[in-house]
Design a protein around this motif. Structure first.
Motif, mmCIF file in Angstrom:
data_model
loop_
_atom_site.group_PDB
_atom_site.id
_atom_site.type_symbol
_atom_site.label_atom_id
_atom_site.label_comp_id
_atom_site.label_asym_id
_atom_site.label_seq_id
_atom_site.Cartn_x
_atom_site.Cartn_y
_atom_site.Cartn_z
ATOM 1 N N PRO A 1 35.612 5.713 18.761
ATOM 2 C CA PRO A 1 35.991 5.102 17.490
ATOM 3 C C PRO A 1 37.299 5.696 16.976
ATOM 4 O O PRO A 1 37.612 6.863 17.228
ATOM 5 C CB PRO A 1 34.821 5.447 16.565
ATOM 6 N N MET A 2 38.053 4.881 16.223
ATOM 7 C CA MET A 2 39.343 5.318 15.697
ATOM 8 C C MET A 2 39.298 5.456 14.180
ATOM 9 O O MET A 2 38.711 4.638 13.483
ATOM 10 C CB MET A 2 40.446 4.333 16.105
ATOM 11 N N LEU A 3 39.972 6.480 13.705
ATOM 12 C CA LEU A 3 40.068 6.811 12.281
ATOM 13 C C LEU A 3 41.522 6.709 11.853
ATOM 14 O O LEU A 3 42.411 7.124 12.602
ATOM 15 C CB LEU A 3 39.524 8.214 12.071
ATOM 16 N N ASN A 4 41.763 6.188 10.645
ATOM 17 C CA ASN A 4 43.140 6.055 10.160
ATOM 18 C C ASN A 4 43.282 6.597 8.742
ATOM 19 O O ASN A 4 42.553 6.187 7.840
ATOM 20 C CB ASN A 4 43.594 4.598 10.178
ATOM 21 N N ILE B 1 47.030 -4.266 2.669
ATOM 22 C CA ILE B 1 47.710 -4.909 3.799
ATOM 23 C C ILE B 1 47.713 -3.973 5.010
ATOM 24 O O ILE B 1 47.438 -4.394 6.149
ATOM 25 C CB ILE B 1 49.147 -5.306 3.415
ATOM 26 N N THR B 2 48.008 -2.706 4.773
ATOM 27 C CA THR B 2 47.968 -1.727 5.859
ATOM 28 C C THR B 2 46.562 -1.624 6.435
ATOM 29 O O THR B 2 46.369 -1.617 7.656
ATOM 30 C CB THR B 2 48.435 -0.347 5.357
ATOM 31 N N GLY B 3 45.563 -1.574 5.547
ATOM 32 C CA GLY B 3 44.183 -1.459 5.997
ATOM 33 C C GLY B 3 43.725 -2.642 6.832
ATOM 34 O O GLY B 3 43.114 -2.468 7.896
ATOM 35 N N VAL B 4 44.013 -3.857 6.375
ATOM 36 C CA VAL B 4 43.615 -5.046 7.128
ATOM 37 C C VAL B 4 44.283 -5.063 8.498
ATOM 38 O O VAL B 4 43.647 -5.362 9.516
ATOM 39 C CB VAL B 4 43.965 -6.326 6.340
ATOM 40 N N GLY C 1 41.722 -2.427 15.500
ATOM 41 C CA GLY C 1 40.572 -1.735 16.069
ATOM 42 C C GLY C 1 40.081 -0.522 15.306
ATOM 43 O O GLY C 1 39.228 0.219 15.807
ATOM 44 N N SER C 2 40.567 -0.293 14.086
ATOM 45 C CA SER C 2 40.119 0.879 13.336
ATOM 46 C C SER C 2 38.632 0.786 13.002
ATOM 47 O O SER C 2 38.122 -0.280 12.646
ATOM 48 C CB SER C 2 40.913 1.019 12.035
ATOM 49 N N ALA D 1 33.943 1.249 8.574
ATOM 50 C CA ALA D 1 33.533 1.970 7.363
ATOM 51 C C ALA D 1 34.768 2.386 6.567
ATOM 52 O O ALA D 1 35.894 2.416 7.082
ATOM 53 C CB ALA D 1 32.694 3.183 7.735
ATOM 54 N N LEU D 2 34.535 2.742 5.293
ATOM 55 C CA LEU D 2 35.624 3.070 4.376
ATOM 56 C C LEU D 2 35.346 4.409 3.705
ATOM 57 O O LEU D 2 34.269 4.623 3.140
ATOM 58 C CB LEU D 2 35.769 1.984 3.318
#
Length: 312
Positions: A241-244, A279-282, A288-289, A47-48
């Protein structure tokens, strides 16, 4: 065509539910590596979220100001705009509580959170300023005041996990457990929260995010190792789940903020910042984010298209 061996996992990621109702958000649940739908079930795509602040930011570049400046002064309107822009969830950063800044009171922060929560029907994550005592005080007060909304409270660290965790338990919220790019510290904090009584379905892992050129490879490595431990080794203390916090790290970098006038060879600043965020997001999605927190809506649009292609 040759048959490729299927990699089966002995473990799976806990499925968490953020928010409530029609627009609640399900994260986790996967029993395979990121986007490996050919190996196992991935019931919930990543999710975003978009990030807002409770006071007008003074260090955001023009690429962001041109989108949000008209709503900076009203966090509730800012939140509504982010919903219109397609955010799955909102992260409200309580910048005003910083003891080195406005040092606003917990009561003031609570009123802002109430206004934002009332303005949107999406999951809401309430974020502090990385000051353990002040975050502990304010997030505990928010937990008590916003009863029944199922917020995510963060960052929760070893220095304030008892205070915030108790608030989450008592008022049925979630926590984002933050550790400094270290798999052992991430696991240790999960254990501490579990021992305190925070339920497994109420914990997200925030492994600390490094942006492109500023520690991304370290974040990627720790997240990849955590996901391997969770899926292959069945480590229950890492099956979250992981959040960034991607936007926070990307848009403070020189490469995303410097104008084309200052660095003509770097190209358009807006395009550059969006590219770095994507790029960071991908990269983090591949590590595993489950939830990326962004700032630019164009990044959200592009990353959503990427996710759709990867899970079809």
């Amino acid at each position: 065509m040759a048959d490729f061996p299927k990699v089966e996992s002995s473990g799976s990621i806990n499925q968490q539910r953020l928010g409530e109702g029609e627009h609640g958000l399900s994260l986790g649940g996967q029993a395979a590596y990121p986007f490996h739908t050919f190996d196992g079930s991935i019931p919930n795509p990543p999710a975003l979220a978009l990030e807002i602040h409770d006071r007008p930011p003074t260090d955001w570049p023009e690429a962001l100001n041109e989108i949000y400046s008209e709503v900076y002064a009203d966090p509730a309107n800012w939140a509504r705009k982010c919903v219109e822009l397609g955010a799955d969830a909102l992260v409200l950063t309580l910048t005003s509580i910083d003891p080195n800044g406005d040092d606003a009171s917990a009561e003031s922060a609570v009123e802002t959170v109430k206004a934002v929560a009332a303005a949107i029907d999406r999951p809401l994550i309430v974020w502090g300023v990385d000051n353990e005592p002040k975050d502990g005080e304010v997030l505990r007060a928010v937990a008590e005041a916003i009863d029944g909304r199922r917020l995510v409270l963060g960052p929760v660290v070893e220095g304030n996990y008892k205070q915030v965790g108790a608030g989450a338990i008592g008022f049925k919220h979630m926590v984002a457990a933050n550790s400094p790019i270290d798999i052992n510290l991430a696991k240790q904090l999960s254990i501490l929260l579990g021992n305190l009584g925070v339920h497994e379905e109420d914990i997200l892992i925030d492994p600390t995010t490094g942006g492109l050129g500023y520690g991304l490879e370290y974040s990627y490595s720790v997240m990849e190792r955590a996901r391997i431990a969770a899926l292959v080794q069945g480590d229950e203390k890492l099956q979250f789940p992981m959040l960034n916090m991607v936007g926070k790290e990307v848009w403070k970098s020189k490469e995303a903020k410097v104008s084309a006038d200052q660095q003509p060879t770097w190209g358009d600043a807006r395009a550059r910042g969006i590219s770095i965020e994507c790029i960071t997001g991908v990269s983090l999605l591949l590590a595993g984010s489950d939830l990326l927190v962004l700032r630019h809506p164009e990044s959200l649009k592009r990353l959503r298209a990427y996710i759709a292609q990867m899970v079809q």
